[in-house]
Design a protein around this motif. Structure first.
Motif, PDB file in Angstrom:
ATOM      1  N   UNK A   1       0.846  -1.198   0.000  1.00 18.51           N
ATOM      2  CA  UNK A   1       0.000   0.000   0.000  1.00 18.51           C
ATOM      3  C   UNK A   1       0.876   1.241   0.000  1.00 18.51           C
ATOM      4  N   UNK A   2       0.684   2.073  -1.008  1.00 17.99           N
ATOM      5  CA  UNK A   2       1.546   3.238  -1.234  1.00 17.99           C
ATOM      6  C   UNK A   2       1.199   4.415  -0.328  1.00 17.99           C
TER       7      UNK A   2
ATOM      8  N   UNK B   1       0.930   6.772   4.671  1.00 18.07           N
ATOM      9  CA  UNK B   1      -0.519   6.597   4.744  1.00 18.07           C
ATOM     10  C   UNK B   1      -0.907   5.139   4.507  1.00 18.07           C
ATOM     11  N   UNK B   2      -0.183   4.466   3.618  1.00 16.88           N
ATOM     12  CA  UNK B   2      -0.466   3.064   3.338  1.00 16.88           C
ATOM     13  C   UNK B   2      -0.327   2.186   4.568  1.00 16.88           C
TER      14      UNK B   2
ATOM     15  N   UNK C   1       7.843   3.832   7.969  1.00 16.33           N
ATOM     16  CA  UNK C   1       7.612   5.245   8.304  1.00 16.33           C
ATOM     17  C   UNK C   1       6.106   5.519   8.289  1.00 16.33           C
ATOM     18  N   UNK C   2       5.416   4.773   9.108  1.00 17.60           N
ATOM     19  CA  UNK C   2       3.973   4.608   8.963  1.00 17.60           C
ATOM     20  C   UNK C   2       3.141   5.578   9.785  1.00 17.60           C
ATOM     21  N   UNK C   3       2.072   6.064   9.156  1.00 16.81           N
ATOM     22  CA  UNK C   3       1.002   6.718   9.897  1.00 16.81           C
ATOM     23  C   UNK C   3       0.215   5.649  10.634  1.00 16.81           C
TER      24      UNK C   3
ATOM     25  N   UNK D   1      -6.127  14.144   4.817  1.00 16.77           N
ATOM     26  CA  UNK D   1      -6.322  12.761   5.257  1.00 16.77           C
ATOM     27  C   UNK D   1      -5.015  12.200   5.813  1.00 16.77           C
ATOM     28  N   UNK D   2      -3.902  12.477   5.118  1.00 17.39           N
ATOM     29  CA  UNK D   2      -2.605  11.983   5.577  1.00 17.39           C
ATOM     30  C   UNK D   2      -2.226  12.583   6.924  1.00 17.39           C
ATOM     31  N   UNK D   3      -2.510  13.868   7.110  1.00 19.34           N
ATOM     32  CA  UNK D   3      -2.177  14.516   8.378  1.00 19.34           C
ATOM     33  C   UNK D   3      -3.032  13.970   9.520  1.00 19.34           C
TER      34      UNK D   3
END
Length: 241
Positions: free
Chosen positions: A15-16, A84-85, A106-108, A165-167
């Motif tokens: 997932x990108x 984000x992935x 480096x994941x959210x 959304x990413x934030x």
């Protein structure tokens, strides 16, 4: 959903990150495909996959990816998510049960010590300046830039929706069950602008059985150095069984 499919072997879902599409990671995916059957969908808003008409949410993205897997008749043994992935991968695993391995690059989805205002600066300015001002990264930047432009270039509304959304995903801290800890591998960059290495170390230490792999670079290191990233991920998966 549009998607890339490469290799053969145990099924692996990749997932990108936000602002990208699966094709941006092709050099990395080719490395993973040496040992896995890789499926890399374009999440909503990327590639040929349209943005949702309503609110863009992590849960909605995870549901869309789950439906994609159902349509393909695939149950992945490994889920790898970048940025984000990673958050979408955690949401998907939480809803459907954790697979054999979940690798969070480096994941959210695991929280961050920064305020929303500081995240805005680091996400939109610092992260990009680090790459733009570092000449060794320029060849990779030119390779990745077309994918960014195809995804959000000259589309400020879409870029804002995906960016926010990413934030929000960066601030989310999903609970990963303790009994799933041994299946989780954190991969953290030494100079990640959004998720400091010390913070990820704390998260990994708090999850029994999880592993932490440390690498040099910034938040987008796996895009900048895909061949090295492929080796790191394959070694991490081998070491994790």
């Amino acid at each position: 959903m549009t998607f890339l499919e490469l290799g053969s072997g145990p099924p692996l879902l990749f997932l990108h990150g936000v602002g990208m599409r699966a094709a941006a990671y092709r050099p990395l995916l080719v490395e993973l495909a040496k040992r896995f059957h890789v499926l890399a969908p374009d999440m909503p808003g990327a590639g040929g996959t349209p943005m949702p008409r309503g609110e863009a949410t992590l849960v909605g993205f995870a549901q869309d990816v789950g439906e994609f897997l159902d349509a393909r008749g695939v149950k992945p043994e490994v889920v790898i998510g970048h940025s984000l992935g990673g958050a979408v991968g955690i949401a998907l695993a939480g809803a459907r049960g954790y697979p054999g391995r979940v690798v969070l690059i480096d994941s959210a989805g695991c929280g961050t010590p920064f305020s929303m205002g500081m995240l805005l600066v680091r996400f939109f300015v610092l992260k990009n300046l680090r790459v733009a001002l570092w000449p060794p990264a320029w060849p990779a930047l030119w390779r990745v830039l077309p994918h960014f432009m195809a995804t959000v270039g000259f589309q400020p509304g879409k870029a804002w929706r995906l960016g926010m959304l990413a934030l929000r995903a960066a601030k989310v801290c999903y609970r990963i069950p303790a009994d799933a800890g041994s299946r989780v591998v954190f991969v953290a960059a030494s100079h990640d602008e959004l998720f400091p290495l010390a913070f990820v170390r704390e998260r990994a230490a708090a999850l029994p059985g999880s592993r932490l792999v440390e690498v040099r670079g910034g938040h987008d290191w796996c895009l900048m150095e895909p061949l090295d990233a492929g080796k790191v991920l394959l070694e991490a998966l081998t070491a994790s069984g």
